[in-house]
Scaffold this motif. Structure first.
Motif, PDB file in Angstrom:
ATOM      1  N   ARG A 258      51.924 -15.944 130.276  1.00 46.59           N
ATOM      2  CA  ARG A 258      50.973 -16.920 130.815  1.00 46.59           C
ATOM      3  C   ARG A 258      49.800 -16.265 131.549  1.00 46.59           C
ATOM      4  O   ARG A 258      48.812 -16.919 131.858  1.00 46.59           O
ATOM      5  N   GLU A 259      49.926 -14.974 131.836  1.00 44.69           N
ATOM      6  CA  GLU A 259      48.840 -14.252 132.507  1.00 44.69           C
ATOM      7  C   GLU A 259      47.781 -13.767 131.510  1.00 44.69           C
ATOM      8  O   GLU A 259      46.709 -13.311 131.928  1.00 44.69           O
ATOM      9  N   ASP A 260      48.096 -13.859 130.223  1.00 44.20           N
ATOM     10  CA  ASP A 260      47.204 -13.319 129.200  1.00 44.20           C
ATOM     11  C   ASP A 260      46.279 -14.405 128.663  1.00 44.20           C
ATOM     12  O   ASP A 260      46.354 -15.562 129.079  1.00 44.20           O
ATOM     13  N   LYS A 261      45.411 -14.035 127.724  1.00 44.58           N
ATOM     14  CA  LYS A 261      44.355 -14.963 127.310  1.00 44.58           C
ATOM     15  C   LYS A 261      44.103 -14.932 125.810  1.00 44.58           C
ATOM     16  O   LYS A 261      44.335 -13.927 125.132  1.00 44.58           O
ATOM     17  N   ILE A 262      43.565 -16.066 125.338  1.00 40.60           N
ATOM     18  CA  ILE A 262      43.022 -16.177 123.990  1.00 40.60           C
ATOM     19  C   ILE A 262      41.504 -16.270 124.110  1.00 40.60           C
ATOM     20  O   ILE A 262      40.986 -16.937 125.012  1.00 40.60           O
ATOM     21  N   VAL A 263      40.796 -15.605 123.208  1.00 38.86           N
ATOM     22  CA  VAL A 263      39.346 -15.772 123.090  1.00 38.86           C
ATOM     23  C   VAL A 263      39.065 -16.381 121.723  1.00 38.86           C
ATOM     24  O   VAL A 263      39.434 -15.801 120.692  1.00 38.86           O
ATOM     25  N   ALA A 264      38.474 -17.571 121.717  1.00 41.94           N
ATOM     26  CA  ALA A 264      38.094 -18.231 120.468  1.00 41.94           C
ATOM     27  C   ALA A 264      36.696 -17.755 120.100  1.00 41.94           C
ATOM     28  O   ALA A 264      35.724 -18.075 120.777  1.00 41.94           O
ATOM     29  N   PHE A 265      36.586 -16.980 119.018  1.00 39.23           N
ATOM     30  CA  PHE A 265      35.330 -16.342 118.635  1.00 39.23           C
ATOM     31  C   PHE A 265      34.940 -16.833 117.243  1.00 39.23           C
ATOM     32  O   PHE A 265      35.380 -16.296 116.230  1.00 39.23           O
ATOM     33  N   GLY A 266      34.148 -17.914 117.211  1.00 37.21           N
ATOM     34  CA  GLY A 266      33.759 -18.465 115.922  1.00 37.21           C
ATOM     35  C   GLY A 266      33.193 -19.862 116.060  1.00 37.21           C
ATOM     36  O   GLY A 266      32.746 -20.271 117.135  1.00 37.21           O
ATOM     37  N   GLY A 267      33.239 -20.598 114.970  1.00 41.22           N
ATOM     38  CA  GLY A 267      32.727 -21.961 114.959  1.00 41.22           C
ATOM     39  C   GLY A 267      33.779 -22.968 115.380  1.00 41.22           C
ATOM     40  O   GLY A 267      34.799 -22.621 115.988  1.00 41.22           O
ATOM     41  N   GLY A 268      33.552 -24.230 115.019  1.00 37.81           N
ATOM     42  CA  GLY A 268      34.426 -25.300 115.474  1.00 37.81           C
ATOM     43  C   GLY A 268      35.850 -25.208 114.967  1.00 37.81           C
ATOM     44  O   GLY A 268      36.792 -25.537 115.690  1.00 37.81           O
ATOM     45  N   VAL A 269      36.044 -24.769 113.733  1.00 40.87           N
ATOM     46  CA  VAL A 269      37.394 -24.652 113.174  1.00 40.87           C
ATOM     47  C   VAL A 269      38.202 -23.620 113.957  1.00 40.87           C
ATOM     48  O   VAL A 269      39.345 -23.869 114.357  1.00 40.87           O
ATOM     49  N   VAL A 270      37.597 -22.464 114.201  1.00 40.66           N
ATOM     50  CA  VAL A 270      38.261 -21.431 114.999  1.00 40.66           C
ATOM     51  C   VAL A 270      38.519 -21.933 116.409  1.00 40.66           C
ATOM     52  O   VAL A 270      39.626 -21.778 116.954  1.00 40.66           O
ATOM     53  N   GLY A 271      37.516 -22.550 117.013  1.00 44.08           N
ATOM     54  CA  GLY A 271      37.644 -23.015 118.387  1.00 44.08           C
ATOM     55  C   GLY A 271      38.731 -24.048 118.568  1.00 44.08           C
ATOM     56  O   GLY A 271      39.545 -23.964 119.501  1.00 44.08           O
ATOM     57  N   ASP A 272      38.786 -25.035 117.671  1.00 43.45           N
ATOM     58  CA  ASP A 272      39.797 -26.088 117.763  1.00 43.45           C
ATOM     59  C   ASP A 272      41.209 -25.527 117.606  1.00 43.45           C
ATOM     60  O   ASP A 272      42.132 -25.899 118.336  1.00 43.45           O
ATOM     61  N   THR A 273      41.380 -24.629 116.627  1.00 47.26           N
ATOM     62  CA  THR A 273      42.709 -24.088 116.339  1.00 47.26           C
ATOM     63  C   THR A 273      43.184 -23.166 117.460  1.00 47.26           C
ATOM     64  O   THR A 273      44.334 -23.254 117.919  1.00 47.26           O
TER      65      THR A 273
ATOM     66  N   SER B 218      45.660  -7.247 131.416  1.00 48.59           N
ATOM     67  CA  SER B 218      45.536  -8.402 130.527  1.00 48.59           C
ATOM     68  C   SER B 218      45.730  -8.019 129.067  1.00 48.59           C
ATOM     69  O   SER B 218      45.302  -6.952 128.612  1.00 48.59           O
ATOM     70  N   LYS B 219      46.377  -8.930 128.342  1.00 49.71           N
ATOM     71  CA  LYS B 219      46.349  -8.893 126.891  1.00 49.71           C
ATOM     72  C   LYS B 219      45.414 -10.000 126.429  1.00 49.71           C
ATOM     73  O   LYS B 219      45.408 -11.099 127.002  1.00 49.71           O
ATOM     74  N   VAL B 220      44.642  -9.711 125.405  1.00 46.07           N
ATOM     75  CA  VAL B 220      43.694 -10.684 124.866  1.00 46.07           C
ATOM     76  C   VAL B 220      43.908 -10.791 123.368  1.00 46.07           C
ATOM     77  O   VAL B 220      43.947  -9.772 122.669  1.00 46.07           O
ATOM     78  N   LEU B 221      44.061 -12.030 122.877  1.00 49.81           N
ATOM     79  CA  LEU B 221      44.076 -12.271 121.436  1.00 49.81           C
ATOM     80  C   LEU B 221      42.751 -12.913 121.054  1.00 49.81           C
ATOM     81  O   LEU B 221      42.449 -14.027 121.483  1.00 49.81           O
ATOM     82  N   VAL B 222      41.954 -12.217 120.276  1.00 47.10           N
ATOM     83  CA  VAL B 222      40.699 -12.752 119.759  1.00 47.10           C
ATOM     84  C   VAL B 222      41.013 -13.466 118.448  1.00 47.10           C
ATOM     85  O   VAL B 222      41.452 -12.835 117.480  1.00 47.10           O
ATOM     86  N   VAL B 223      40.815 -14.783 118.431  1.00 47.08           N
ATOM     87  CA  VAL B 223      41.008 -15.566 117.213  1.00 47.08           C
ATOM     88  C   VAL B 223      39.644 -15.766 116.577  1.00 47.08           C
ATOM     89  O   VAL B 223      38.705 -16.266 117.217  1.00 47.08           O
ATOM     90  N   THR B 224      39.519 -15.360 115.326  1.00 44.04           N
ATOM     91  CA  THR B 224      38.242 -15.466 114.632  1.00 44.04           C
ATOM     92  C   THR B 224      38.520 -15.775 113.160  1.00 44.04           C
ATOM     93  O   THR B 224      39.660 -16.075 112.793  1.00 44.04           O
ATOM     94  N   ASP B 225      37.490 -15.749 112.317  1.00 45.61           N
ATOM     95  CA  ASP B 225      37.743 -15.909 110.881  1.00 45.61           C
ATOM     96  C   ASP B 225      37.008 -14.838 110.096  1.00 45.61           C
ATOM     97  O   ASP B 225      36.222 -14.055 110.654  1.00 45.61           O
ATOM     98  N   GLU B 226      37.272 -14.801 108.801  1.00 50.99           N
ATOM     99  CA  GLU B 226      36.742 -13.724 107.965  1.00 50.99           C
ATOM    100  C   GLU B 226      35.221 -13.723 107.936  1.00 50.99           C
ATOM    101  O   GLU B 226      34.588 -12.660 107.914  1.00 50.99           O
TER     102      GLU B 226
END
Length: 350
Positions: A88-103, A31-39
């Protein structure tokens, strides 16, 4: 640990009180994982290394704030996914509040026509509301959440230890959304004060159990789910009117209070019940705000994305805590209904 099953699109689980190590059960060695977060999140919250054990991990760091929930940020996330060969086999992890999660969720919904994502909310507001239900969107040219999709997460992991990083203002932001659940569910919901962290897991569980039940009945917001918009038509208007200086939860709490005050003035709500709503609002510690004129209300409400083709709007009215209903109104009727409660002069006795 507490667990809620959401029976949508094959189903997914919400894990409340989890240490996040269970994330690895959703990954493979390839798996590849992209962790989306903010500063802000990156500066105070860490995820356990074992959560991504065996996976190739990348990080995308957003600038914080509602104004950065936009198509530019969304495009940058897509470019990061494409440049690093995500499939399509890989994943995003939304790590943060609502702005991070929605985006992050909107990127997951649209990249390669959809890849899976896991939600790891770090704010109280995201934990009790936005991390569950599958609404994914970004803002567009001053219009809130105008570009989006429905995309259910593969799982939601809620670690309440992250709430220790929140200041009191951000905690109140979550309580503001909690006031909505108080009005929808009734007195059984106990808004936990900043110092009452032992009550948090029960509070989160109560809010998400209710939301999950509603979303299972109406994933795409056709009718039943509109009840969750209580306070949001006026709340979104308050946010925009303030240039997003007022947070989402603070704005929604004021929207709920305005709807309750309007119901009381229209003789739909008893004095005892309006006092319950007022006291719950006071408990959040949120400042009461309002609009300077009826024209300001009209300016924002008239471009609400929930307006129907005939120009009417489905307003969520409160009869009592635990007794709310949806009523179709014209924009003029809605504004007449809320005007006396929503136009607020802090120096008056209103």
């Amino acid at each position: 640990m507490r667990q809620i099953r959401v029976n949508l699109n094959g189903g997914y689980d919400i894990f409340i009180g989890d240490t996040l190590s269970g994330i690895k059960d959703f990954l493979t060695d390839s798996s590849k994982v992209l962790v989306v977060t903010d500063e802000n999140v990156l500066g105070c919250c860490k995820m356990p290394a074992e959560a991504f054990e065996g996976a190739e991990t990348f990080t995308f760091v957003m600038s914080p704030g509602e104004n950065n929930k936009n198509l530019d940020t969304y495009r940058e996330i897509l470019k990061t996914l494409a440049d690093n060969g995500f499939t399509r086999e890989d994943k995003i992890v939304a790590f943060g509040g609502g702005v991070v999660g929605d985006t992050a969720a909107f990127a997951a919904a649209t990249y390669l026509r959809g890849i899976k994502y896991i939600s790891v909310p770090t704010t109280l507001l995201a934990m009790i509301d936005s991390s569950v239900g599958g609404k994914a969107a970004v803002n567009f040219e001053g219009y809130k959440n105008y570009v989006g999709a429905f995309c259910q997460p593969q799982a939601v992991f809620i670690n309440t230890d992250y709430l220790d990083t929140l200041d009191e203002k951000e905690y109140r932001n979550g309580l503001g959304e909690g006031l909505k659940y108080y009005a929808l569910i009734g007195d059984s919901v106990d808004l936990p004060l900043y110092a009452e962290k032992e009550k948090l897991e029960d509070f989160i569980y109560d809010c998400l159990s209710y939301k999950s039940m509603i979303v299972e009945k109406d994933e795409k917001d056709s009718f039943e789910r509109k009840i969750l918009n209580l306070g949001h038509t006026l709340g979104h208007a308050i946010e925009e009117d303030s240039g997003y200086e007022i947070s989402h939860g603070e704005a929604v709490a004021n929207g709920v209070l305005m709807m309750a005050e309007s119901s009381f003035r229209a003789f739909r709500m008893s004095r005892n019940d309006i006092e319950k709503i007022r006291n719950a609002f006071i408990k959040t510690g949120i400042e009461k705000v309002g609009f300077s004129s009826v024209d300001d209300i009209r300016k924002y409400v008239s471009k609400d994305k929930k307006i129907a083709a005939d120009g009417d709007i489905d307003a969520v009215l409160i009869n009592a805590p635990g007794e709310c209903g949806i009523s179709r109104m014209s924009i003029d009727s809605f504004i007449d209904y809320v005007a006396e409660s929503a136009v607020y002069n802090p120096y008056s006795d209103n």
